[in-house]
Design an enzyme around this catalytic site. Structure first.
Site, short mmCIF file in Angstrom:
data_model
loop_
_atom_site.label_atom_id
_atom_site.label_comp_id
_atom_site.label_asym_id
_atom_site.label_seq_id
_atom_site.Cartn_x
_atom_site.Cartn_y
_atom_site.Cartn_z
N GLU A 57 19.91 49.62 63.36
CA GLU A 57 19.35 50.82 63.99
C GLU A 57 20.45 51.51 64.78
O GLU A 57 21.28 50.85 65.40
CB GLU A 57 18.21 50.48 64.96
CG GLU A 57 16.90 50.17 64.31
CD GLU A 57 16.65 48.67 64.22
OE1 GLU A 57 17.32 47.92 64.95
OE2 GLU A 57 15.81 48.25 63.42
N VAL A 91 34.06 49.44 70.26
CA VAL A 91 35.52 49.42 70.38
C VAL A 91 35.89 50.06 71.72
O VAL A 91 35.24 51.03 72.16
CB VAL A 91 36.16 50.19 69.19
CG1 VAL A 91 37.66 50.38 69.39
CG2 VAL A 91 35.87 49.47 67.88
N ASN A 102 24.10 59.49 67.55
CA ASN A 102 25.39 58.78 67.53
C ASN A 102 26.15 59.09 66.24
O ASN A 102 26.31 58.25 65.34
CB ASN A 102 25.16 57.28 67.70
CG ASN A 102 26.44 56.52 68.02
OD1 ASN A 102 27.53 57.05 67.85
ND2 ASN A 102 26.29 55.29 68.47
N TYR A 151 29.06 54.03 59.51
CA TYR A 151 28.16 53.23 58.66
C TYR A 151 28.02 53.85 57.27
O TYR A 151 27.98 53.12 56.27
CB TYR A 151 26.79 53.10 59.32
CG TYR A 151 26.80 52.40 60.65
CD1 TYR A 151 27.63 51.30 60.88
CD2 TYR A 151 25.98 52.82 61.70
CE1 TYR A 151 27.64 50.65 62.10
CE2 TYR A 151 25.98 52.18 62.93
CZ TYR A 151 26.81 51.09 63.12
OH TYR A 151 26.82 50.46 64.32
N GLY A 208 40.83 52.47 63.18
CA GLY A 208 40.39 51.57 62.11
C GLY A 208 39.87 50.23 62.59
O GLY A 208 39.62 49.34 61.77
#
Ligand SMILES: CC(C)(COP(=O)(O)OP(=O)(O)OC[C@H]1O[C@@H](n2cnc3c(N)ncnc32)[C@H](O)[C@@H]1OP(=O)(O)O)[C@@H](O)C(=O)NCCC(=O)NCCS
Length: 157
Positions: free
Chosen positions: A106, A76, A111, A118, A84
């Site tokens: 992966e 993004v 991160n 996730y 969002g």
């Protein structure tokens, strides 16, 4: 969190100049243009664009290998994060490819923003690939989302 309207639609070749601009700002070792072209050329893939104010704000690339979907790339625009948009892309991916399907990815172990995203979508760590990233020698966390995972959006209620 400011929620601005955005729309999700299939990613097209004409989006790639803007994709490359976001990609270069998002990753230490960005994908090449050829990598995006290759993924877009696969008929079974799910490649999505998020547009805010008619500009490309983010994108997602998910490829299918046999019966498993691989989330290959999501990014993004740095100026439009925490609104969002990545969640919208992931929701759309699950809707198109199927929430009951198996997904893997992966991610760099450093991160934290991506791992939090996730996890919110039901991905869980399933080990690491040591020194997976050649640029820094960093490990990759392998994550899976299977049909038994919690519901897609992670939004309460
Ligand atoms: C990871 C990334 C795609 C998230 O995009 P985004 O549009 O900001 O994500 P969302 O707004 O949908 O965030 C959803 C949730 O993810 C988590 N999250 C996202 N960014 C976070 C951050 N910087 N810190 C902690 N949690 C974060 C939060 O749980 C967030 O929900 P909340 O805002 O209600 O707290 C974005 O930060 C990015 O492009 N990073 C660089 C590229 C990258 O690392 N891609 C992943 C490669 S594996």
């Amino acid at each position: 969190m400011t929620t601005e309207p955005f729309v999700i639609r299939p990613l097209g070749y004409s989006d790639l100049p803007r994709v490359m601009a976001v990609e270069r700002r998002a990753f230490p070792t960005p994908w090449s243009l050829a990598m995006f072209v290759l993924e877009l050329s696969k008929p079974s893939g799910v490649c999505l664009a998020a547009l805010a104010e008619q500009r490309l704000a983010g994108y997602l690339i998910c490829a299918r290998y046999d019966r498993v979907w691989h989330l290959m790339n999501v990014a993004v625009d740095p100026a439009l994060r925490r609104r969002g948009i990545a969640s919208g892309l992931l929701d759309a991916m699950l809707e198109r490819a199927g929430p009951e399907q198996s997904y893997t990815l992966e991610v760099r172990t450093s991160n934290a923003p991506a791992i939090a995203l996730y996890e919110r979508f039901g991905f869980r760590s399933a080990g690491t690939r040591p020194r997976y990233y050649r640029d820094t020698g960093e490990d990759a966390m392998i994550m899976w989302r299977t049909a038994q995972a919690p519901s897609a959006s992670g939004a309460p209620g």
